[in-house]
Motif scaffolding. Structure first.
Motif, PDB file in Angstrom:
ATOM      1  N   ILE A 212      -0.479   0.772 -25.928  1.00  0.00           N
ATOM      2  CA  ILE A 212       0.111   2.103 -25.991  1.00  0.00           C
ATOM      3  C   ILE A 212      -0.884   3.171 -25.551  1.00  0.00           C
ATOM      4  CG2 ILE A 212       0.953   3.826 -27.632  1.00  0.00           C
ATOM      5  CD1 ILE A 212       2.289   1.271 -28.961  1.00  0.00           C
ATOM      6  N   LEU A 213      -2.154   2.978 -25.901  1.00  0.00           N
ATOM      7  CA  LEU A 213      -3.171   3.965 -25.509  1.00  0.00           C
ATOM      8  C   LEU A 213      -3.240   4.111 -23.995  1.00  0.00           C
ATOM      9  CD1 LEU A 213      -6.144   3.322 -27.948  1.00  0.00           C
ATOM     10  CD2 LEU A 213      -4.741   5.368 -27.765  1.00  0.00           C
ATOM     11  N   LYS A 214      -2.793   3.072 -23.270  1.00  0.00           N
ATOM     12  CA  LYS A 214      -2.877   3.140 -21.803  1.00  0.00           C
ATOM     13  C   LYS A 214      -1.634   3.764 -21.176  1.00  0.00           C
ATOM     14  CE  LYS A 214      -6.225  -0.522 -21.331  1.00  0.00           C
ATOM     15  NZ  LYS A 214      -6.234  -1.443 -22.486  1.00  0.00           N
ATOM     16  N   GLN A 215      -0.656   4.125 -22.002  1.00  0.00           N
ATOM     17  CA  GLN A 215       0.587   4.682 -21.466  1.00  0.00           C
ATOM     18  C   GLN A 215       0.387   6.118 -20.959  1.00  0.00           C
ATOM     19  OE1 GLN A 215       3.792   3.166 -21.564  1.00  0.00           O
ATOM     20  NE2 GLN A 215       2.868   1.258 -22.259  1.00  0.00           N
ATOM     21  N   ASP A 216       1.272   6.500 -20.045  1.00  0.00           N
ATOM     22  CA  ASP A 216       1.181   7.840 -19.467  1.00  0.00           C
ATOM     23  C   ASP A 216       1.350   8.939 -20.504  1.00  0.00           C
ATOM     24  OD1 ASP A 216       0.726   6.855 -17.008  1.00  0.00           O
ATOM     25  OD2 ASP A 216       2.809   6.943 -16.331  1.00  0.00           O
ATOM     26  N   TYR A 217       2.312   8.721 -21.430  1.00  0.00           N
ATOM     27  CA  TYR A 217       2.590   9.838 -22.349  1.00  0.00           C
ATOM     28  C   TYR A 217       1.435  10.106 -23.294  1.00  0.00           C
ATOM     29  CZ  TYR A 217       4.112   6.230 -25.705  1.00  0.00           C
ATOM     30  OH  TYR A 217       4.178   5.157 -26.533  1.00  0.00           O
ATOM     31  N   ILE A 218       0.596   9.091 -23.505  1.00  0.00           N
ATOM     32  CA  ILE A 218      -0.585   9.318 -24.343  1.00  0.00           C
ATOM     33  C   ILE A 218      -1.620  10.121 -23.560  1.00  0.00           C
ATOM     34  CG2 ILE A 218      -2.475   8.192 -25.568  1.00  0.00           C
ATOM     35  CD1 ILE A 218       0.207   7.873 -26.926  1.00  0.00           C
ATOM     36  N   ARG A 219      -1.754   9.772 -22.273  1.00  0.00           N
ATOM     37  CA  ARG A 219      -2.687  10.529 -21.441  1.00  0.00           C
ATOM     38  C   ARG A 219      -2.247  11.987 -21.360  1.00  0.00           C
ATOM     39  NH1 ARG A 219      -3.490   7.673 -16.107  1.00  0.00           N
ATOM     40  NH2 ARG A 219      -1.389   8.474 -15.845  1.00  0.00           N
ATOM     41  N   THR A 220      -0.927  12.179 -21.226  1.00  0.00           N
ATOM     42  CA  THR A 220      -0.398  13.535 -21.187  1.00  0.00           C
ATOM     43  C   THR A 220      -0.756  14.278 -22.470  1.00  0.00           C
ATOM     44  OG1 THR A 220       1.451  12.602 -19.987  1.00  0.00           O
ATOM     45  CG2 THR A 220       1.687  14.862 -20.753  1.00  0.00           C
ATOM     46  N   PHE A 222      -3.161  13.730 -24.448  1.00  0.00           N
ATOM     47  CA  PHE A 222      -4.592  14.046 -24.467  1.00  0.00           C
ATOM     48  C   PHE A 222      -4.892  15.233 -23.564  1.00  0.00           C
ATOM     49  CE2 PHE A 222      -5.605   9.816 -26.318  1.00  0.00           C
ATOM     50  CZ  PHE A 222      -6.499  10.262 -27.286  1.00  0.00           C
ATOM     51  N   SER A 223      -4.252  15.250 -22.396  1.00  0.00           N
ATOM     52  CA  SER A 223      -4.550  16.323 -21.451  1.00  0.00           C
ATOM     53  C   SER A 223      -4.007  17.667 -21.931  1.00  0.00           C
ATOM     54  CB  SER A 223      -3.990  15.988 -20.069  1.00  0.00           C
ATOM     55  OG  SER A 223      -2.604  15.880 -20.155  1.00  0.00           O
ATOM     56  N   TYR A 224      -3.002  17.625 -22.815  1.00  0.00           N
ATOM     57  CA  TYR A 224      -2.525  18.869 -23.431  1.00  0.00           C
ATOM     58  C   TYR A 224      -3.537  19.377 -24.454  1.00  0.00           C
ATOM     59  CZ  TYR A 224       2.263  19.092 -21.652  1.00  0.00           C
ATOM     60  OH  TYR A 224       3.362  19.240 -20.875  1.00  0.00           O
ATOM     61  N   GLY A 225      -4.498  18.553 -24.769  1.00  0.00           N
ATOM     62  CA  GLY A 225      -5.521  18.949 -25.728  1.00  0.00           C
ATOM     63  C   GLY A 225      -5.067  18.828 -27.167  1.00  0.00           C
ATOM     64  N   LEU A 226      -4.074  17.970 -27.414  1.00  0.00           N
ATOM     65  CA  LEU A 226      -3.658  17.771 -28.803  1.00  0.00           C
ATOM     66  C   LEU A 226      -4.795  17.101 -29.568  1.00  0.00           C
ATOM     67  CD1 LEU A 226      -0.010  16.426 -28.453  1.00  0.00           C
ATOM     68  CD2 LEU A 226      -0.754  18.720 -29.013  1.00  0.00           C
ATOM     69  N   PRO A 227      -4.922  17.425 -30.837  1.00  0.00           N
ATOM     70  CA  PRO A 227      -5.987  16.783 -31.616  1.00  0.00           C
ATOM     71  C   PRO A 227      -5.795  15.271 -31.674  1.00  0.00           C
ATOM     72  CG  PRO A 227      -4.578  18.154 -33.015  1.00  0.00           C
ATOM     73  CD  PRO A 227      -4.172  18.411 -31.610  1.00  0.00           C
ATOM     74  N   LYS A 228      -6.907  14.553 -31.599  1.00  0.00           N
ATOM     75  CA  LYS A 228      -6.878  13.099 -31.519  1.00  0.00           C
ATOM     76  C   LYS A 228      -6.133  12.470 -32.699  1.00  0.00           C
ATOM     77  CE  LYS A 228      -9.983   9.245 -30.695  1.00  0.00           C
ATOM     78  NZ  LYS A 228     -11.319   8.733 -30.803  1.00  0.00           N
ATOM     79  N   LEU A 232      -2.940   9.965 -32.448  1.00  0.00           N
ATOM     80  CA  LEU A 232      -2.967   8.616 -33.014  1.00  0.00           C
ATOM     81  C   LEU A 232      -1.885   8.447 -34.065  1.00  0.00           C
ATOM     82  CD1 LEU A 232      -6.776   7.893 -33.365  1.00  0.00           C
ATOM     83  CD2 LEU A 232      -5.154   6.810 -31.820  1.00  0.00           C
ATOM     84  N   GLY A 233      -1.803   9.419 -34.948  1.00  0.00           N
ATOM     85  CA  GLY A 233      -0.872   9.300 -36.073  1.00  0.00           C
ATOM     86  C   GLY A 233       0.572   9.354 -35.619  1.00  0.00           C
ATOM     87  N   ARG A 234       0.849  10.263 -34.704  1.00  0.00           N
ATOM     88  CA  ARG A 234       2.248  10.502 -34.400  1.00  0.00           C
ATOM     89  C   ARG A 234       2.770   9.651 -33.251  1.00  0.00           C
ATOM     90  NH1 ARG A 234       4.648  16.475 -34.024  1.00  0.00           N
ATOM     91  NH2 ARG A 234       4.422  16.490 -36.275  1.00  0.00           N
ATOM     92  N   TYR A 235       1.985   9.518 -32.199  1.00  0.00           N
ATOM     93  CA  TYR A 235       2.515   8.836 -31.012  1.00  0.00           C
ATOM     94  C   TYR A 235       2.094   7.369 -30.936  1.00  0.00           C
ATOM     95  CZ  TYR A 235       3.393  13.640 -29.798  1.00  0.00           C
ATOM     96  OH  TYR A 235       3.812  14.922 -29.830  1.00  0.00           O
ATOM     97  N   VAL A 236       0.842   7.124 -31.248  1.00  0.00           N
ATOM     98  CA  VAL A 236       0.357   5.754 -31.089  1.00  0.00           C
ATOM     99  C   VAL A 236       0.839   4.865 -32.230  1.00  0.00           C
ATOM    100  CG1 VAL A 236      -1.671   4.296 -30.907  1.00  0.00           C
ATOM    101  CG2 VAL A 236      -1.640   6.516 -29.785  1.00  0.00           C
TER     102      VAL A 236
END
Lengths: 322, 283
Positions: A212-220, A222-228, A232-236
């Motif tokens: 899941i960490l390699k998925q596009d929506y996770i990269r997105t 991260f690039s939005y600058g959401l806190p890690k 992790l808690g909500r999407y991963v």
């Protein structure tokens, strides 16, 4: 979807019937007579004959089979040859004991395994990850029965901290004393039972989180600058736990079948131990009944797993519509 | 999944694959020790010592793993038992892999109702509770190493068969197979010479993990008394021998367990290393 599910249910029923028939035939093909223990000089052949009659062993194989299937469909499994009690009563009692052990072990391994898996995935390739992975490999390489023996020697015999077997001490009365006593009896079997499962769950969890960490929506995210922490808690986590949920069905045979070897060593009065004893004493009705439970849990567990897969993952659900 | 297994990518070498190295080293030592049991074992594994002086001796220079209740040397028993356990597990895995390979291959290549029937039969075997099957068969019929190999192979082939079937299904529509068919080759020849050689590598990579699994299974069966039967030594039976004297003679059960653990770790590391080596994400 409904057609798919009903087809699966019909196939499952046929499967269960086939396995039951096969085990019935196997059982009756095997050498050894369950009434052999009554053949003694002081018992008249007539008595043995009447015992055979009582157990229905004098009927033809076909008659016995039909009667047995009829009984099984009503969840009546006849009378045990050795316990001389209805098999259903024996197994209900044993199941209750087994479930106490396996459910707790199941929850324990889930919590520990998931936490370890997530931690290893977040720290991928670090020394912590390597250490956890090697530790897990060693964890499921340890023979459980051997570790159980060592643990009993150390904690029960040498140190005297924990009881060596059974579910509770004989003279414990009710109330919180009883519960405390039961928990003490559970500590060793639960830990040893859950060890290989911790390894499986953690490995599975690690792979899911990494995928899941390699998925596009996770990269997105991260690039939005959401806190890690939030990513992790909500999407991963949410998405990584989903495959774990579908595996629950596959644990069904373990939950109801118990752990044969561990129950045997800790003298835990559960299904596994009862079945082993039944096999050694040629107790046909009891063996067939626990075989029945085991088969049903395997088949139903697979069914549940497949269905949960569709429920949890909308992509699969829509695929089967098309 | 099946396309993944076709593209085996040898990215890592033996040098930087520490899991593969560890596995190979552990297994090499163990296999040399057990195969050379006649050389390394200092005593006859079944020879009983003096019942007054040689029973329950703790580990010393003359008996490095001590002796058991019959005064037999535990180290020698562990080596000979290990030979039996290893040979048994490896033959089980070889047998079940061959059978799984053929079963899956035939089902997929034949297709149609044969495939459906064979897969239903496989489902039936999967639904049959393995542990009950083993225990029933072994407890009711006379258990011997040979019958153990057969029964354990009978419950271990299904996963391989499914895996191979999926592989062959994707392979059988590729050009080189169609070409072979056009040349009028016999289906058996196509299966054995063209299809199966292309899918046995990932199957073989699962072998070490399966051996590890079988060693654990065999030892717990022997421990329960329904696997290898005394007086034959296997790691499981030696642990069971020591069970009654755990408190005073811990060494009888301890050492065979350590050997089981090391062997299983060795095979697991080997399997894991191979998996990483071939970049195979088999599930």
């Amino acid at each position: 979807m409904i057609a798919f599910i009903s087809k699966r249910i019909v196939i499952s029923l046929v499967l269960i019937l086939a396995v039951m028939t096969f085990s019935f035939v196997l059982m009756h093909m095997a050498p050894g007579d369950p009434t052999a223990m009554y053949i003694r000089p002081e018992i008249a052949p007539k008595v043995v004959e009447s015992i055979r009659h009582q157990f229905g062993l004098d009927q033809s194989l076909w008659q016995q089979y039909v009667r047995w299937i009829k009984e099984c469909s009503q969840f009546e499994f006849g009378t045990s040859f050795t316990h001389l009690r209805p098999v259903r009563a024996i197994l209900t009692e044993a199941l209750r004991n087994t479930l106490q052990l396996t459910l707790i072990a199941f929850l324990f391994q889930m919590v520990i395994g998931i936490l370890l898996g997530i931690y290893a995935a977040i720290k991928e390739h670090s020394w912590q990850d390597q250490a956890i992975q090697s530790g897990l490999l060693i964890l499921y390489s340890i023979p459980g029965f051997w570790l159980a023996l060592l643990a009993i020697t150390l904690f029960s015999l040498k140190l005297g901290w924990l009881p060596s077997g059974q579910m509770q001490a004989i003279n414990t009365s009710g109330g919180w004393h009883l519960w405390l006593n039961r928990i003490q009896h559970m500590i060793l079997p639960v830990i040893i039972l859950s060890m290989p499962f911790i390894a499986y769950t953690a490995r599975f969890m690690r792979e899911s989180v990494l995928r899941i960490l390699k998925q596009d929506y996770i990269r997105t995210a991260f690039s939005y600058g959401l806190p890690k922490r939030r990513i992790l808690g909500r999407y991963v986590l949410k998405n990584a736990l989903m495959p774990q949920v579908t595996l629950i069905g596959l644990y069904l045979p373990f939950l109801f079948g118990g752990a044969v070897v561990i129950e045997h060593i800790f003298a835990w009065p559960g299904v596994g131990r009862i079945t082993v004893n039944a096999i050694f004493s040629h107790d046909f009705p009891l063996i067939l009944a626990s075989n029945f439970i085991a088969t049903v849990t395997v088949v139903v567990g697979n069914l549940i797993s497949d269905m949960l897969y569709a429920v949890v993952d909308p992509r699969i659900r829509h695929q089967s519509h098309a | 999944m099946s396309t993944l297994s076709l593209t085996i990518n040898y990215t890592t070498t033996f040098r930087d694959n520490w899991q593969l190295q560890t596995g190979v080293i552990i297994l090499f030592v163990l296999i040399v020790l057990t195969i050379g049991a006649n050389i390394f074992a200092t005593y006859d594994p079944d020879a009983q010592g003096d019942l007054l002086q040689d029973r329950y001796l703790s580990p010393s220079t003359s008996h490095i793993f001590g002796t058991d209740k019959f005064g037999r040397d535990v180290f020698s028993r562990v080596l000979y038992g290990g030979r039996l356990s290893l040979m048994l597990a490896i033959s089980v895995v070889v047998l079940s892999l061959i059978f799984g390979l053929l079963y899956g291959g035939v089902a997929a290549y034949a297709g149609g109702w044969i495939d459906t029937a064979m897969m239903r039969l496989l489902d039936f075997w999967l639904a049959f509770p393995a542990i009950f099957l083993i225990m029933t068969v072994v407890a009711l019929f006379r258990p011997s190493p040979a019958s153990l190999v057969i029964i354990l192979s009978a419950i271990g082939w299904m996963e391989t068969a499914r895996f191979v079937r999926a592989d062959v299904l994707t392979l059988k529509n590729q050009e080189f197979i169609i070409a072979a068919q056009c040349l009028g080759y016999h289906p058996l020849r196509i299966l054995l010479h063209h299809l199966l050689p292309n899918c046995w590598a990932p199957v073989l990579a699962t072998a070490p993990l399966k051996v590890a699994e079988m060693i654990l299974l065999e030892s717990s069966l022997s421990f329960l008394g329904i696997g290898i039967q005394p007086p034959l030594a296997s790691w499981g039976t030696i642990i069971n021998d020591g069970r009654v004297a755990l408190f005073d003679a811990w060494w009888i059960s301890l050492f065979p367990g350590v050997f089981i653990m090391l062997t299983v770790i060795g095979f697991n590391f080997l399997g894991e290393g191979l998996r990483r080596k071939s970049k195979l994400n088999s599930r």
